[in-house]
Design an enzyme around this catalytic site. Sequence first.
Site, PDB file in Angstrom:
ATOM      1  CE  LYS A  60       7.595 122.851  49.213  1.00  0.00           C
ATOM      2  NZ  LYS A  60       7.997 122.357  48.007  1.00  0.00           N
ATOM      3  CD  GLN A 104       9.006 124.106  44.971  1.00  0.00           C
ATOM      4  OE1 GLN A 104       9.204 123.574  46.081  1.00  0.00           O
ATOM      5  NE2 GLN A 104       7.889 123.682  44.531  1.00  0.00           N
ATOM      6  CG  ASP A 127      11.737 117.071  47.862  1.00  0.00           C
ATOM      7  OD1 ASP A 127      10.510 117.388  48.255  1.00  0.00           O
ATOM      8  OD2 ASP A 127      12.230 118.104  47.226  1.00  0.00           O
TER       9      ASP A 127
HETATM   10  N1  GUN Z   1       7.213 120.817  43.158  1.00  0.00           N
HETATM   11  C1  GUN Z   1       5.881 120.384  43.477  1.00  0.00           C
HETATM   12  N2  GUN Z   1       5.780 119.433  44.145  1.00  0.00           N
HETATM   13  C2  GUN Z   1       7.203 119.362  44.789  1.00  0.00           C
HETATM   14  C3  GUN Z   1       7.742 118.721  45.800  1.00  0.00           C
HETATM   15  O1  GUN Z   1       7.234 117.738  46.890  1.00  0.00           O
HETATM   16  N3  GUN Z   1       9.102 119.000  46.222  1.00  0.00           N
HETATM   17  C4  GUN Z   1       9.593 119.634  45.058  1.00  0.00           C
HETATM   18  N4  GUN Z   1      11.102 119.568  45.478  1.00  0.00           N
HETATM   19  N5  GUN Z   1       9.170 120.334  44.204  1.00  0.00           N
HETATM   20  C5  GUN Z   1       8.033 120.377  44.044  1.00  0.00           C
END
Ligand code: GUN
Length: 310
Positions: A60, A104, A127
């Site tokens: 990311k 995350q 998110d």
């Molecule tokens: N863990 C798996 N997918 C995601 C996501 O889309 N956002 C976040 N913050 N954690 C994740």
Amino acid sequence: MKTAPSSSDARTAVALSGIEAAAEVTAEVARQMRESGVIPKLAVVLVGEDAASAVYVANKARQAERIGFASLQIRLPAQTSSAELSAVIQRLNADASVHGILVQLPLPPHLSAEAVACEIAPGKDVDGFHEVNVGRMTIRSTLAAFVPCTPLGCMHLIRRAIGHELKGLNAVVVGKSNIVGRPMATLLMHAECTVSVAHIHTRNIEQLCRTADILVVAAGSPGLVRGDWIKPGAVVIDVGINRIAGEAGAHRIAGDVAYDEAAEVASFITPVPGGVGPMTIAMLMKNTYAAALRAGAYASSTACRAAARE
Ligand code: GUN
């Protein structure tokens, strides 16, 4: 829109490349950034040492930098208390140079993902996990909401494959997580699909899946969905990213769908890796750009609302 093989073919589905689609989305965000001069800043917080999460977070941050965003990675030890994590989030909330904040998941078991999501300022919640954003998305509020990135990416792939008119199609979502299953079902309902959500307690899950014109699988169970669970001609979106341990510490990544079998029946199918994964990151870029627009001089403009609601 891609062309599916005709029913007279020995059917092999068209693979929906998330790599290609994600590149289109990020190129468009980059173009908009050049035009507006807005440079978004994304803060990504990782708590603990989960190896897969570390890879996702690095991807990311790397993508954010590649596209020209400013980015900030904060790594905290697994034993970080909720008060300590809260203090980090409050600092990011108060920092006007930060437009998007992502913590995350999964978090270590002593921390609540739902509580943490609600600590993030809704306008920086790229998110889309804060209850304000979930609520706005669910009721299709006229106020801009952030929509979770993975379901947004899945919708983009579905529409890229079969067009925008999804009205009346039967959609089945396997999995009911807050990250994927629930928001995915909501977006499909917004698209006027007839939506069923299957989960661990669903009876006759194979039979239900066989009714799906659109099948989205986010179960976290490698190879769960077999070829004979799939309706001929269905669009199959595999959200699973399962690390399967091999020899000498090696691993491979497998989806929730038995790809080779499913590809003989479906019209379109996402590969794993290279399907939904890159789309999640592309949509994160899109949401973060929208957050930066909203935070700036464009906050009440129509363009901003359109970008955020799309
Ligand atoms: N863990 C798996 N997918 C995601 C996501 O889309 N956002 C976040 N913050 N954690 C994740």
